[in-house]
Design an enzyme around this catalytic site. Sequence first.
Site, mmCIF file in Angstrom:
data_model
loop_
_atom_site.group_PDB
_atom_site.id
_atom_site.type_symbol
_atom_site.label_atom_id
_atom_site.label_comp_id
_atom_site.label_asym_id
_atom_site.label_seq_id
_atom_site.Cartn_x
_atom_site.Cartn_y
_atom_site.Cartn_z
ATOM 1 N N GLU A 99 0.858 -1.325 0.191
ATOM 2 C CA GLU A 99 -0.322 -0.052 0.068
ATOM 3 C C GLU A 99 0.950 0.970 0.321
ATOM 4 O O GLU A 99 1.784 1.162 0.957
ATOM 5 C CB GLU A 99 -0.747 0.256 1.437
ATOM 6 C CG GLU A 99 -2.105 1.019 1.497
ATOM 7 C CD GLU A 99 -2.482 0.653 3.029
ATOM 8 O OE1 GLU A 99 -3.064 -0.427 2.773
ATOM 9 O OE2 GLU A 99 -3.333 1.976 3.112
ATOM 10 N N ASP A 101 0.554 5.644 0.640
ATOM 11 C CA ASP A 101 -0.675 6.112 1.085
ATOM 12 C C ASP A 101 -0.813 7.443 1.246
ATOM 13 O O ASP A 101 1.012 7.987 1.280
ATOM 14 C CB ASP A 101 -0.633 6.153 2.652
ATOM 15 C CG ASP A 101 -1.515 4.980 3.097
ATOM 16 O OD1 ASP A 101 -2.596 4.395 1.948
ATOM 17 O OD2 ASP A 101 -0.865 4.366 4.227
ATOM 18 N N GLU A 103 -2.661 10.511 3.114
ATOM 19 C CA GLU A 103 -3.178 10.898 4.083
ATOM 20 C C GLU A 103 -3.332 12.468 4.854
ATOM 21 O O GLU A 103 -1.714 13.473 5.189
ATOM 22 C CB GLU A 103 -3.186 10.441 5.676
ATOM 23 C CG GLU A 103 -3.725 8.872 5.193
ATOM 24 C CD GLU A 103 -3.427 7.974 6.464
ATOM 25 O OE1 GLU A 103 -3.995 6.363 6.472
ATOM 26 O OE2 GLU A 103 -2.891 7.925 7.434
ATOM 27 N N GLN A 116 0.717 13.235 5.133
ATOM 28 C CA GLN A 116 1.086 11.985 6.051
ATOM 29 C C GLN A 116 0.846 10.327 5.071
ATOM 30 O O GLN A 116 -0.189 10.377 4.143
ATOM 31 C CB GLN A 116 0.097 11.191 6.869
ATOM 32 C CG GLN A 116 0.977 9.895 7.864
ATOM 33 C CD GLN A 116 0.496 9.365 9.177
ATOM 34 O OE1 GLN A 116 0.825 9.981 10.350
ATOM 35 N NE2 GLN A 116 -0.835 8.151 9.186
ATOM 36 N N ASN A 126 3.543 0.810 9.321
ATOM 37 C CA ASN A 126 5.013 1.713 10.630
ATOM 38 C C ASN A 126 6.040 1.902 10.090
ATOM 39 O O ASN A 126 6.912 2.797 10.299
ATOM 40 C CB ASN A 126 4.809 0.346 11.326
ATOM 41 C CG ASN A 126 4.090 -0.085 11.955
ATOM 42 O OD1 ASN A 126 3.057 0.167 12.533
ATOM 43 N ND2 ASN A 126 4.541 -1.498 12.799
ATOM 44 N N GLU A 128 5.537 5.464 8.340
ATOM 45 C CA GLU A 128 4.814 6.986 8.673
ATOM 46 C C GLU A 128 6.030 8.723 8.705
ATOM 47 O O GLU A 128 6.789 8.367 8.742
ATOM 48 C CB GLU A 128 3.992 7.538 9.198
ATOM 49 C CG GLU A 128 3.093 6.784 9.862
ATOM 50 C CD GLU A 128 3.572 5.263 10.494
ATOM 51 O OE1 GLU A 128 4.009 4.667 10.690
ATOM 52 O OE2 GLU A 128 2.439 4.455 10.787
ATOM 53 N N ASP A 172 -9.607 10.411 17.041
ATOM 54 C CA ASP A 172 -9.111 9.983 18.134
ATOM 55 C C ASP A 172 -7.327 10.211 17.758
ATOM 56 O O ASP A 172 -6.678 10.222 18.237
ATOM 57 C CB ASP A 172 -8.997 8.272 18.177
ATOM 58 C CG ASP A 172 -9.184 7.773 16.613
ATOM 59 O OD1 ASP A 172 -9.095 8.792 15.864
ATOM 60 O OD2 ASP A 172 -8.655 6.227 16.916
#
Length: 269
Positions: A99, A101, A103, A116, A126, A128, A172
């Site tokens: 993947e 990403d 974000e 991100q 993990n 990032e 969150d």
Amino acid sequence: MMEILKALSTFVVLAIIFVHSVNSTDFNEVFQANWAPDHIVIQGDQTTLSLDSSTGCGFESKKKYLFGKAGAQLKLVQGDSVGTVTAFYMSSEGRNHDELDFEFLGNVSGEPYIVQTNLYINGTGNREQRHYLWFLVDDIPIREFANKEKKGIPYPKNQAMGIHGSLWNADDWATQGGRVKTNWSHAPFVVKFQSWEIDACELSPDEKDDPVVKCGKSGQFWWDKPVVKEVNKQRKQQLKWVRNNFLVYDYCQDVARFTDEGMPKECQS
Ligand SMILES: *[C@@H]1O[C@H](CO)[C@@H](O)[C@H](O)[C@H]1NC(C)=O
Ligand SMILES: *[C@@H]1O[C@H](CO)[C@@H](O)[C@H](O)[C@H]1NC(C)=O
Ligand SMILES: *[C@@H]1O[C@H](CO)[C@@H](O)[C@H](O)[C@H]1NC(C)=O
């Protein structure tokens, strides 16, 4: 508005390759809503996603791709976007998926968004990094993940990925570490995607040939040319400029996070 450049890669030869190339595409031809279709509105070239207290929403490409480029222009949530995440990513399926990403983490009015990026290889993420954005983002690289398979570092090159977009609530963790929450009195939150550019090797799930062979190096595609094999000098400088000025977080510098298992291998070499 911003354009996003996806990872490129290169490998071993052969075969005739079908390259799927689309510009300013008709959404329905290439994509399908796969989460809360009633929150997705398509008007001409523009696709609008909305998030309210009942749900976010998302779409994915009907086809899967290996190697190439996928881009779009995004207009992120305006004003108060606290707690929202707009995602544009590519992903294969299953537990051992790959993947890539992007974000976009919202913020209170006037405070900066963070982009991100993350990378999953064979089911492990993990990885990032976080950056602030500047005015003109277009076509400037923000991250490089070089192929160091020779050093035993895995590289996402075997699994075809779908192209995805979504908008969801992540209050969150998304904004200021989760301290500030989504203010639902500002809902619905909306983002727009437009001007798709997909120039990638299409791979069907029942493809019998080795995917790397089918979509890999043949000298036929721009991603197989020596010139894209490495990030060139100008791009290296751009990367450095981005790093020096906009980097907020890099997993490779987060020693405290990896005390048990040790730093990921790619951070050490
Ligand atoms: C992917 O992970 C699985 C374990 O989940 C492992 O057995 C396999 O060898 C890994 N594949 C690669 C290419 O690293
Ligand atoms: C939001 O704004 C604060 C204050 O400027 C900043 O510390 C934070 O990095 C920004 N972005 C996010 C996603 O929290
Ligand atoms: C949420 O937004 C409303 C309308 O702008 C505002 O009155 C209220 O104070 C906000 N709530 C919080 C917790 O910031």
